[in-house]
Design an enzyme around this catalytic site. Structure first.
Site, PDB file in Angstrom:
ATOM      1  N   CYS A   2       1.089  -1.027   0.197  1.00 59.76           N
ATOM      2  CA  CYS A   2      -0.129  -0.086  -0.001  1.00 59.76           C
ATOM      3  C   CYS A   2       0.964   1.102  -0.319  1.00 59.76           C
ATOM      4  O   CYS A   2       2.256   1.237   0.108  1.00 59.76           O
ATOM      5  CB  CYS A   2      -0.737   0.170   1.346  1.00 59.76           C
ATOM      6  SG  CYS A   2      -1.326  -1.333   1.457  1.00 59.76           S
ATOM      7  N   ARG A  27       0.346   3.688  -8.861  1.00 56.78           N
ATOM      8  CA  ARG A  27       0.126   2.137  -7.961  1.00 56.78           C
ATOM      9  C   ARG A  27      -1.014   1.497  -8.019  1.00 56.78           C
ATOM     10  O   ARG A  27      -1.165   0.300  -7.994  1.00 56.78           O
ATOM     11  CB  ARG A  27       1.324   1.543  -7.198  1.00 56.78           C
ATOM     12  CG  ARG A  27       2.015   1.988  -6.363  1.00 56.78           C
ATOM     13  CD  ARG A  27       2.870   2.618  -5.443  1.00 56.78           C
ATOM     14  NE  ARG A  27       3.139   1.443  -4.531  1.00 56.78           N
ATOM     15  CZ  ARG A  27       4.028   0.678  -4.594  1.00 56.78           C
ATOM     16  NH1 ARG A  27       4.793   1.096  -4.150  1.00 56.78           N
ATOM     17  NH2 ARG A  27       3.651  -0.268  -3.403  1.00 56.78           N
ATOM     18  N   GLY A  99       1.793  -4.036   4.611  1.00 51.56           N
ATOM     19  CA  GLY A  99       2.769  -5.573   4.843  1.00 51.56           C
ATOM     20  C   GLY A  99       1.333  -6.251   5.257  1.00 51.56           C
ATOM     21  O   GLY A  99       0.206  -5.800   5.394  1.00 51.56           O
ATOM     22  N   GLU A 479       8.291 -18.558 -21.008  1.00 49.34           N
ATOM     23  CA  GLU A 479       8.203 -17.674 -20.571  1.00 49.34           C
ATOM     24  C   GLU A 479      10.044 -16.629 -20.638  1.00 49.34           C
ATOM     25  O   GLU A 479       9.519 -15.291 -21.179  1.00 49.34           O
ATOM     26  CB  GLU A 479       8.089 -17.640 -19.088  1.00 49.34           C
ATOM     27  CG  GLU A 479       8.020 -16.378 -18.236  1.00 49.34           C
ATOM     28  CD  GLU A 479       7.117 -15.347 -18.192  1.00 49.34           C
ATOM     29  OE1 GLU A 479       6.325 -15.666 -19.206  1.00 49.34           O
ATOM     30  OE2 GLU A 479       7.202 -14.186 -17.785  1.00 49.34           O
ATOM     31  N   LYS A 483       8.943 -12.796 -22.865  1.00 49.16           N
ATOM     32  CA  LYS A 483      10.121 -11.328 -22.121  1.00 49.16           C
ATOM     33  C   LYS A 483      10.152 -10.898 -23.106  1.00 49.16           C
ATOM     34  O   LYS A 483      10.300  -9.751 -23.345  1.00 49.16           O
ATOM     35  CB  LYS A 483      10.096 -11.630 -20.491  1.00 49.16           C
ATOM     36  CG  LYS A 483      10.293 -10.969 -19.897  1.00 49.16           C
ATOM     37  CD  LYS A 483       8.347 -11.348 -18.943  1.00 49.16           C
ATOM     38  CE  LYS A 483       7.582 -11.888 -19.423  1.00 49.16           C
ATOM     39  NZ  LYS A 483       6.442 -12.004 -18.824  1.00 49.16           N
ATOM     40  N   GLU A 486       8.380  -9.547 -26.151  1.00 58.06           N
ATOM     41  CA  GLU A 486       7.702  -8.893 -25.937  1.00 58.06           C
ATOM     42  C   GLU A 486       7.666  -7.756 -26.230  1.00 58.06           C
ATOM     43  O   GLU A 486       7.264  -6.685 -26.527  1.00 58.06           O
ATOM     44  CB  GLU A 486       6.760  -8.986 -25.199  1.00 58.06           C
ATOM     45  CG  GLU A 486       6.500  -9.011 -23.689  1.00 58.06           C
ATOM     46  CD  GLU A 486       5.501  -9.456 -22.868  1.00 58.06           C
ATOM     47  OE1 GLU A 486       4.855  -9.411 -23.101  1.00 58.06           O
ATOM     48  OE2 GLU A 486       5.159 -10.212 -22.170  1.00 58.06           O
ATOM     49  N   HIS A 502      15.502 -32.003 -32.975  1.00 55.21           N
ATOM     50  CA  HIS A 502      14.227 -32.366 -34.237  1.00 55.21           C
ATOM     51  C   HIS A 502      13.551 -31.458 -34.960  1.00 55.21           C
ATOM     52  O   HIS A 502      12.888 -31.382 -35.405  1.00 55.21           O
ATOM     53  CB  HIS A 502      12.818 -33.522 -33.103  1.00 55.21           C
ATOM     54  CG  HIS A 502      13.012 -33.867 -32.333  1.00 55.21           C
ATOM     55  ND1 HIS A 502      13.688 -35.810 -33.030  1.00 55.21           N
ATOM     56  CD2 HIS A 502      12.975 -34.453 -30.762  1.00 55.21           C
ATOM     57  CE1 HIS A 502      13.637 -36.302 -31.758  1.00 55.21           C
ATOM     58  NE2 HIS A 502      13.777 -35.828 -30.439  1.00 55.21           N
ATOM     59  N   LYS A 598      -1.612  -4.149 -20.472  1.00 59.66           N
ATOM     60  CA  LYS A 598      -1.993  -4.941 -19.406  1.00 59.66           C
ATOM     61  C   LYS A 598      -3.156  -5.864 -19.342  1.00 59.66           C
ATOM     62  O   LYS A 598      -3.356  -7.384 -18.945  1.00 59.66           O
ATOM     63  CB  LYS A 598      -1.407  -3.933 -17.958  1.00 59.66           C
ATOM     64  CG  LYS A 598      -1.366  -4.942 -16.474  1.00 59.66           C
ATOM     65  CD  LYS A 598       0.236  -5.204 -16.875  1.00 59.66           C
ATOM     66  CE  LYS A 598       0.267  -6.013 -15.681  1.00 59.66           C
ATOM     67  NZ  LYS A 598       1.843  -6.796 -15.582  1.00 59.66           N
TER      68      LYS A 598
HETATM   69  C1  F6R Z   1       2.970 -11.143 -20.591  1.00 59.79           C
HETATM   70  C2  F6R Z   1       1.817 -11.051 -20.387  1.00 59.79           C
HETATM   71  C3  F6R Z   1       1.051 -11.689 -20.497  1.00 59.79           C
HETATM   72  C4  F6R Z   1      -0.240 -12.240 -19.228  1.00 59.79           C
HETATM   73  C5  F6R Z   1      -1.693 -12.333 -19.755  1.00 59.79           C
HETATM   74  C6  F6R Z   1      -2.925 -13.498 -18.835  1.00 59.79           C
HETATM   75  O1  F6R Z   1       4.462 -10.821 -20.283  1.00 59.79           O
HETATM   76  O2  F6R Z   1       2.147 -10.447 -18.973  1.00 59.79           O
HETATM   77  O3  F6R Z   1       1.232 -12.932 -21.517  1.00 59.79           O
HETATM   78  O4  F6R Z   1       0.263 -13.022 -18.735  1.00 59.79           O
HETATM   79  O5  F6R Z   1      -1.892 -11.219 -20.795  1.00 59.79           O
HETATM   80  O6  F6R Z   1      -2.989 -12.274 -17.820  1.00 59.79           O
HETATM   81  P1  F6R Z   1      -3.676 -12.454 -16.844  1.00 59.79           P
HETATM   82  O7  F6R Z   1      -2.566 -13.178 -15.826  1.00 59.79           O
HETATM   83  O8  F6R Z   1      -3.662 -11.376 -15.993  1.00 59.79           O
HETATM   84  O9  F6R Z   1      -4.512 -13.506 -17.042  1.00 59.79           O
END
Ligand code: F6R
Length: 603
Positions: A2, A27, A99, A479, A483, A486, A502, A598
């Protein structure tokens, strides 16, 4: 995670608190409140954003002392009552808290038995009531706060204001607090952003230090003795301050992982007993009768799900499948009730995942969500929610939420394994010990960032990047590649290491770095064979390993602490840093990669 802001000084407190809260709101908080103290203590608080709080505040207030708080819920939904500040029975002691207080349940039971009335679902509310009882016993305010803190377990930054007492008190353990020194005033915040427009002269409060703020006079105590702390002058621009001094949210969030993971684990494990308490209402009988777990998730959450599936099979002995949410169709066993569907989604709003959950519900399966967001849509759709407690994530690329998802799901695997008697106490103790040491292990990787910067800069212009791993290392390879692609827009792919020969091996040249995982949980001996294969094709191999001898097959060795089945997850922190620094070397808009969002709320 927070936000806190506090003020004592010659000016009136209210405007400082409201602008401080606005500055912290980036935030993404869900409720807010202030306590103004001028003789009496007056509390204003509400669910929603700071705007909603401002609508409830007086236009002016005389008080020269006060605290404000924006909340990211961990205990109890975002309601008016659960918003901070929290008060004691008399309304004279007001407290804000960041916390988690691990032992709040036991403290609350004792306080209720003594006759204290509680209003909220929060862990925080025990603090004003404890202070109240020590004040009733005749202790001075500072001593009452010190005695209270001595009884708390967990992580906290606490700020306390008491009616009729001119000072403001602040103390922390494992949660940040910084003091700002102004002209005839002292500011206080969880993050300097809150007061940067007033002063850049700051003191970072260390753990278990109590600051007593009295206008321009601030005294800091440790073990009851006054101590002198150094001041620093910050040279940040306001925008950098918002990101904690980092250029991008993504890098800030990568570095927040040790703290996020401490929150994920806090109060949930008893290592000596080998047990986990997640507060889920799933009976032993039901868990024993389970035929199958189906994980549904998208993107990074899907890779966290793939990691978890391997843990669930190994630790809980239950068949587990993972579906990309948009590909999911319920295919449970004969009895859908014996199929548990777990939706993994940090936002709780991903349309593909919600649609999969609805499909599972229609078929009669039980559903739970593993999410970061209290009050999100998924939590209203499923029967049970399990929160990963990573704190708000603003960068589009998921980082700390992946680590907290994997760790939460590892806890779930241990919990289910114990209930099903599939996991021995000894093995559970080992895994929980590893989980407990994960925040420290992640910190060790973060401390090696200079090495990653050097490697990433050296390879930033490569033709393509390949990530390889086996077992738990396979989802981490996927993953790592996601990362990198993207945020850098480079071609990157992740493979099960054994699959290289393969087909994909045809792509490997001396211009394609291969990033390999050689840790416990990722079958390092076998992966080393694939490392040799690509090395023979002159590909530069960057290997993350717990084994120093692997160095002779690697162009670059990245050392990984051994944390049992969590070692591949810790390795992922190297891949996050690598992706970040390749993208940074190319000047990409890291927090907002092109074409992405996001929260993906369309199917
Ligand atoms: C990659 C990323 C996306 C999310 C996906 C699912 O860095 O952030 O691949 O993981 O869009 O998002 P959530 O977890 O919010 O369902």
């Amino acid at each position: 995670m927070c936000g806190i802001v506090g003020y004592v000084g010659a000016d009136t407190a209210l405007p400082v608190l409201t602008t401080g809260l606005e500055n912290l709101e980036y935030r993404g908080y869900d409720s807010a409140g202030v306590a103004l103290a001028d003789g009496d203590v007056e509390v204003y608080k509400t669910a929603g954003e700071v705007d909603a709080l401002e609508a409830t505040l007086p236009e002016t207030a005389e008080a020269h002392r006060g605290v404000g708080h924006t909340r990211w819920s961990t205990h109890g939904p975002p309601t008016d009552t659960n918003a901070h500040p929290h008060t004691d029975c008399t309304g004279e002691v007001a407290v804000v808290h960041n916390g988690i207080i691990d032992n709040y349940d036991a403290l609350r039971r004792d306080l209720v038995a003594e006759g204290h009335d509680f209003e909220s679902d929060t862990d925080t509310e025990v603090v004003p009531h404890l202070i109240e009882s020590y004040l009733e016993d005749g202790l001075a305010p500072q001593a009452a706060i010190e005695e209270t803190v001595a009884r708390l377990e967990g992580s906290f930054a606490l700020v306390v204001t008491i009616a009729g007492v001119p000072e403001l008190f602040a103390i922390r353990r494992d949660s940040p607090l910084v003091l700002g020194h102004g002209v005839e005033a002292t500011y206080l915040a969880s993050d300097v952003t809150a007061f940067l427009e007033h002063t850049r002269e700051v003191t970072y409060l260390p753990d278990d230090h109590l600051a007593v703020l009295d206008g321009a006079e601030t005294t800091v105590y440790h073990d009851g003795q006054p101590v002198a702390l150094d001041r620093e002058t910050l040279e940040w621009e306001a925008d950098a301050a918002e990101k904690g001094g980092y250029e991008h949210y993504m890098r800030k969030e990568i570095h927040e992982q040790p703290q996020a993971l401490r929150q994920t684990i806090s109060g949930r494990i008893d290592v000596d007993a080998g047990t986990v308490e997640l507060g889920l209402d799933l009976s032993e009988e039901y868990l024993r009768s389970l035929e199958e777990i189906q994980i549904v998730a998208a993107g990074t959450s899907n890779y966290a799900g793939r990691y978890a599936a391997k843990l669930l099979e190994e630790l809980a002995d239950v068949r587990t499948t993972v579906s990309i949410a948009s590909e999911y169709a319920f295919t449970g066993g004969r009895d859908p009730w014996r199929t548990l569907v777990i939706a993994v989604t940090q936002s709780g709003e991903t349309a593909d995942t919600l649609s999969a959950v609805r499909d599972a519900k229609r078929a009669g399966a039980r559903t739970i969500a593993v999410t970061n967001t209290l009050g999100s849509t998924v939590t209203r759709e499923v029967e049970e929610s399990l929160f990963i407690r990573a704190g708000p994530e603003i960068g589009v690329a998921a980082t700390k939420t992946f680590a907290s998802q994997v760790t939460t799901l590892a806890l779930l695997a241990v919990a289910i394994g114990r209930e099903r008697e599939a996991l021995s106490t000894d093995r559970a103790v080992d895994v929980l010990e590893a989980i407990r040491s994960v925040p420290g292990a992640v910190q060790q990787v973060l401390d090696r960032e200079p090495q990653v910067i050097e490697v990433a800069t050296r390879h930033a212009d490569a033709d393509a990047f390949f990530f390889i791993g086996r077992a738990l290392g396979e989802p981490v390879a996927l993953e790592g590649a996601l990362k990198l692609k993207e945020i850098s827009y480079d071609h990157a792919e992740g493979f099960a290491a054994g699959e290289l020969k393969h087909g994909p091996l045809a792509l490997v040249t001396d211009q394609t770095p291969v990033l390999a995982i050689l840790t416990p949980g990722s079958r390092p001996e076998e992966t080393l064979r694939n490392v040799k294969e690509v090395g023979a094709r002159e590909a530069p191999v960057i290997g993350a390993t717990t084994r120093p001898d692997d160095a002779r097959y690697l162009q670059e060795r990245l050392d990984v602490p051994d944390v049992d089945v969590l070692s591949p997850m810790v390795t992922n922190v190297y891949w996050q840093l690598f992706a970040y620094h390749v993208a940074d070397a190319k000047g990409r808009p890291i927090d907002k990669p092109r074409n992405l969002a996001k929260s993906v709320t369309v199917e």
